[in-house]
Design a protein around this motif. Structure first.
Motif, PDB file in Angstrom:
ATOM      1  N   ALA A  91       0.786  -1.360   0.003  1.00  0.00           N
ATOM      2  CA  ALA A  91      -0.151   0.532   0.177  1.00  0.00           C
ATOM      3  C   ALA A  91       1.076   1.632  -0.011  1.00  0.00           C
ATOM      4  O   ALA A  91       1.404   1.703   1.294  1.00  0.00           O
ATOM      5  N   GLN A  92       1.023   1.776  -1.329  1.00  0.00           N
ATOM      6  CA  GLN A  92       1.764   3.493  -1.315  1.00  0.00           C
ATOM      7  C   GLN A  92       0.848   4.235  -0.848  1.00  0.00           C
ATOM      8  O   GLN A  92      -0.599   4.314  -1.101  1.00  0.00           O
ATOM      9  N   SER A  93       1.130   5.149   0.690  1.00  0.00           N
ATOM     10  CA  SER A  93       0.696   6.174   1.027  1.00  0.00           C
ATOM     11  C   SER A  93      -0.620   5.854   2.116  1.00  0.00           C
ATOM     12  O   SER A  93      -1.182   4.820   2.298  1.00  0.00           O
ATOM     13  N   PHE A  94      -0.918   6.555   3.167  1.00  0.00           N
ATOM     14  CA  PHE A  94      -2.260   6.214   4.220  1.00  0.00           C
ATOM     15  C   PHE A  94      -3.775   6.042   3.223  1.00  0.00           C
ATOM     16  O   PHE A  94      -3.862   4.706   3.704  1.00  0.00           O
ATOM     17  N   PRO A  95      -3.988   7.340   2.602  1.00  0.00           N
ATOM     18  CA  PRO A  95      -5.013   6.022   2.012  1.00  0.00           C
ATOM     19  C   PRO A  95      -5.380   5.142   1.353  1.00  0.00           C
ATOM     20  O   PRO A  95      -6.325   4.213   1.264  1.00  0.00           O
ATOM     21  N   ALA A  96      -4.295   4.392   0.927  1.00  0.00           N
ATOM     22  CA  ALA A  96      -4.169   3.299   0.827  1.00  0.00           C
ATOM     23  C   ALA A  96      -3.900   2.338   1.168  1.00  0.00           C
ATOM     24  O   ALA A  96      -4.622   0.851   1.363  1.00  0.00           O
ATOM     25  N   ALA A  97      -3.269   2.483   2.228  1.00  0.00           N
ATOM     26  CA  ALA A  97      -3.413   1.252   3.310  1.00  0.00           C
ATOM     27  C   ALA A  97      -4.738   0.975   4.313  1.00  0.00           C
ATOM     28  O   ALA A  97      -5.159  -0.023   4.889  1.00  0.00           O
TER      29      ALA A  97
END
Length: 321
Positions: A91-97
């Motif tokens: 997951a690349q980035s907090f929103p993706a995580a």
């Protein structure tokens, strides 16, 4: 020996070493990269190859990109889970995580996030994240404070400071740190939020930029993918701006300070490797970058007529002249 018997004998001889040792061909692991933007895969593939992962031989790597539209990430994550047969999600980035963690509590997730994963609710603790997630935490709050301090050194008389960030569904929790650091250094801070990258020319128009004395850009994976356009628009203002990673300064930005992205990428794949080999992500500590780099583009400073303090220049790991 007849030709048919000869070919059969060759096939048996080739298979014999595996049979004798009880080995079977390596299984093709399936990894999905979930990203708000279309990512560059050159470094990622190199890091995988360094650990013995070769696409088509022992790993299948798929990309699910939101194309800069953050609100598409939850749907993409849900589709990945429905697809099944996934061994891990990068997951690349907090929103993706967050999108990945919401979609699945069982598929291992290795995330690279810009904010505190504990304060944001992504992990129980840094040492023991719990659940099905681990990764790299950059702690942009600390880095943003440093960027504001550097900007004050560059522009000692600046008053009106704009922090420019895309709207990333909770990914810019560090904006409060920017405002606090700005107040302490006598900046009047205003946040310019980019709702849609397609609107960059409007959000950063000359009419908007003229209201400010200086600009800073917190870590933002969406805006990073529009680097050339952002630098062009900010450059037209002829006012100082600071950026969160070396690629900005190397592309013409005045100054950058941030983690070594190559190191971050390598450690992310190290963690993925451990997960694919059976370790539980919830037991693997979130790592923090250990190397930060200050880069100054002296060519840009001269073009803008900005004289940088000698004490700042000697602290830079790299000066682009």
């Amino acid at each position: 020996m007849k030709r048919r018997k000869f070919i059969a004998a060759l096939g048996a001889a080739a298979a014999w070493p595996l049979a004798a040792n009880g080995q079977t061909p390596a299984r093709l692991v399936h990894v999905v990269l979930l990203s708000p933007v279309e990512p560059s895969l050159v470094s990622l593939r190199k890091n995988l190859q360094d650990l013995g992962y070769v696409e088509g031989r022992n790993i299948r790597l798929d990309v699910r990109s939101a194309g800069g539209q953050i609100d598409r990430l939850p749907g993409l994550a849900e589709a990945v889970v429905r697809e099944g047969g996934i061994d891990a999600i990068l997951a690349q980035s907090f929103p993706a995580a967050i999108a990945a963690c919401t979609a699945t509590q069982t598929i291992p997730i290795v995330a690279t996030v810009g904010i505190d994963p504990v304060a944001s609710g992504l992990a129980d603790s840094l040492a023991h994240p719990g659940h099905n997630v681990t990764g790299i935490a950059i702690f942009a709050e600390e880095m943003d404070t440093k960027l504001v301090e550097l900007l004050r050194e560059i522009a000692p008389r600046a008053v009106r400071l704009a922090a420019v960030a895309a709207i990333t569904g909770g990914g810019n929790l560090s904006l409060g740190a920017i405002q606090e650091a700005g107040r302490k250094l006598d900046f009047d801070v205003e946040i310019i939020k980019i709702a849609d990258p397609a609107d960059l020319a409007t959000a950063l128009s000359p009419e908007v930029l003229t209201r400010f004395d200086a600009f800073m850009f917190p870590p933002d994976v969406v805006l990073s993918s529009y680097k050339a356009e952002v630098l062009k628009l900010i450059g037209l203002s002829n006012k100082p701006a600071v950026f969160p990673s070396s690629d900005w300064a190397e592309s013409g930005g005045l100054l950058s300070f941030g983690p070594d992205l190559a190191e971050v990428g390598r450690h992310s794949i190290f963690q993925l490797d451990r997960v694919l080999k059976g370790e539980k992500p919830g037991d693997l500590p979130f790592e923090r970058p250990t190397k930060f780099t200050l880069i100054i583009n002296l060519h840009t400073a001269r073009a803008m007529g900005i004289e940088l303090p000698p004490t700042l220049l000697v602290r830079a790991e790299k000066v682009i002249d």
